[in-house]
Design an enzyme around this catalytic site. Structure first.
Site, PDB file in Angstrom:
ATOM      1  N   GLU A   1       6.888  17.272   7.641  1.00  0.00           N
ATOM      2  CA  GLU A   1       5.762  17.451   8.560  1.00  0.00           C
ATOM      3  C   GLU A   1       5.982  17.170   9.812  1.00  0.00           C
ATOM      4  O   GLU A   1       6.509  16.230  10.136  1.00  0.00           O
ATOM      5  CB  GLU A   1       4.518  16.562   7.887  1.00  0.00           C
ATOM      6  CG  GLU A   1       3.102  17.207   8.441  1.00  0.00           C
ATOM      7  CD  GLU A   1       1.922  16.549   7.747  1.00  0.00           C
ATOM      8  OE1 GLU A   1       1.141  16.084   8.607  1.00  0.00           O
ATOM      9  OE2 GLU A   1       1.817  16.487   6.585  1.00  0.00           O
TER      10      GLU A   1
ATOM     11  N   ASP B   1       7.286  12.565   4.395  1.00  0.00           N
ATOM     12  CA  ASP B   1       6.340  12.793   5.484  1.00  0.00           C
ATOM     13  C   ASP B   1       6.435  11.329   6.534  1.00  0.00           C
ATOM     14  O   ASP B   1       5.792  10.451   6.322  1.00  0.00           O
ATOM     15  CB  ASP B   1       4.925  12.925   4.993  1.00  0.00           C
ATOM     16  CG  ASP B   1       3.991  13.162   6.290  1.00  0.00           C
ATOM     17  OD1 ASP B   1       4.398  13.141   7.331  1.00  0.00           O
ATOM     18  OD2 ASP B   1       2.758  13.451   5.826  1.00  0.00           O
TER      19      ASP B   1
ATOM     20  N   HIS C   1      -6.200  19.324   4.914  1.00  0.00           N
ATOM     21  CA  HIS C   1      -6.306  19.188   3.266  1.00  0.00           C
ATOM     22  C   HIS C   1      -7.765  19.051   3.204  1.00  0.00           C
ATOM     23  O   HIS C   1      -8.625  18.251   3.777  1.00  0.00           O
ATOM     24  CB  HIS C   1      -5.603  18.132   2.636  1.00  0.00           C
ATOM     25  CG  HIS C   1      -4.233  18.256   2.753  1.00  0.00           C
ATOM     26  ND1 HIS C   1      -3.340  19.391   2.347  1.00  0.00           N
ATOM     27  CD2 HIS C   1      -3.123  17.669   3.417  1.00  0.00           C
ATOM     28  CE1 HIS C   1      -2.091  19.328   2.613  1.00  0.00           C
ATOM     29  NE2 HIS C   1      -2.052  18.145   3.486  1.00  0.00           N
ATOM     30  N   GLY C   2      -8.164  19.765   1.950  1.00  0.00           N
ATOM     31  CA  GLY C   2      -9.785  19.266   1.556  1.00  0.00           C
ATOM     32  C   GLY C   2     -10.784  20.054   1.940  1.00  0.00           C
ATOM     33  O   GLY C   2     -10.502  21.308   2.369  1.00  0.00           O
TER      34      GLY C   2
ATOM     35  N   ASP D   1       4.485  15.242  -3.620  1.00  0.00           N
ATOM     36  CA  ASP D   1       3.733  15.767  -2.514  1.00  0.00           C
ATOM     37  C   ASP D   1       3.633  14.494  -1.612  1.00  0.00           C
ATOM     38  O   ASP D   1       3.157  13.559  -1.968  1.00  0.00           O
ATOM     39  CB  ASP D   1       2.665  16.360  -2.539  1.00  0.00           C
ATOM     40  CG  ASP D   1       2.101  17.453  -1.670  1.00  0.00           C
ATOM     41  OD1 ASP D   1       2.893  17.584  -0.592  1.00  0.00           O
ATOM     42  OD2 ASP D   1       0.777  17.372  -1.536  1.00  0.00           O
ATOM     43  N   HIS D   2       3.720  14.672  -0.203  1.00  0.00           N
ATOM     44  CA  HIS D   2       3.208  13.411   0.862  1.00  0.00           C
ATOM     45  C   HIS D   2       3.734  12.141   0.412  1.00  0.00           C
ATOM     46  O   HIS D   2       2.706  11.191   0.219  1.00  0.00           O
ATOM     47  CB  HIS D   2       1.725  13.690   1.148  1.00  0.00           C
ATOM     48  CG  HIS D   2       1.377  14.750   1.991  1.00  0.00           C
ATOM     49  ND1 HIS D   2       1.487  14.722   3.475  1.00  0.00           N
ATOM     50  CD2 HIS D   2       0.969  15.783   1.681  1.00  0.00           C
ATOM     51  CE1 HIS D   2       1.393  15.722   3.997  1.00  0.00           C
ATOM     52  NE2 HIS D   2       0.848  16.571   2.774  1.00  0.00           N
TER      53      HIS D   2
END
Length: 193
Positions: free
Chosen positions: A140, A110, A184-185, A88-89
């Protein structure tokens, strides 16, 4: 047990979309978290995607992509559940290439911090590399970022719909993270999507 192996994560997403469903995925940092994800997949009879954030390799003293991938692959081979493994990312081409070589079945490259044409150039090269090895690529557009940092941001950071078709047509990515007010978060306020 069926002695399955890792599944390409984008195949799991496409199957779910065809059923108007979703696939659950979790960022994991250790054996216990991966075991919990696989247990949940077994108990529900649903596929799952195990994700790893690159910075967790150093922040949590993980041994590296290879060891993490080998652990998840071993666990996937000993379950009836269908499990994908996703990086991821990642913002770094060398890191993404290494994760692919280690056995990740999908990766997120990304380059959204770059201008559009640079993002397209870098992402296209990464997608070609990954696809030649049977690995799916997520990218993204816009700025998803962290919820705690998003308040008062300019709407220019949101993904523009006309840019999506242009970007996807040029890069050949398999999936795309877009910014529609999501982040996110933990949210400090109710998000406006």
């Amino acid at each position: 047990q069926n002695n399955m192996s890792l599944v390409n994560a984008i195949d799991l997403v496409r199957e779910a979309a065809g059923k108007n469903a979703a696939v659950f995925s979790f960022v994991c940092i250790d054996y216990n978290e991966v075991r919990a994800v696989i247990n949940a997949a077994e108990q529900t009879g649903k596929p799952a995607i195990v994700m790893l954030l690159p910075e967790y390799v150093t922040n949590f003293s993980l041994n590296g992509f290879g060891e993490f991938a080998a652990m998840v692959k071993f666990m996937a081979e000993h379950t009836d559940a269908r499990i994908g493994l996703h990086l991821d990312h990642s913002y770094d081409e060398a890191e993404v290439r290494w994760a692919i070589e280690c056995g990740f079945t999908s990766v997120m490259f990304d380059a959204s911090r770059d201008d559009l044409e640079t993002n397209i150039r870098r992402t296209t090269a990464m997608a070609q590399y990954a696809h030649a090895r049977g690995v799916a690529v997520e990218s993204e557009l816009g700025s998803v970022g962290l919820a705690k940092d998003r308040w008062g941001e300019n709407a220019d950071l949101f993904t523009k719909p006309d840019t999506v078709a242009y970007f996807c047509g040029r890069t050949g990515v398999d999936s795309l993270a877009i910014a529609i007010g999501n982040a996110h978060g933990d949210y400090l306020q109710t998000p406006k999507l």
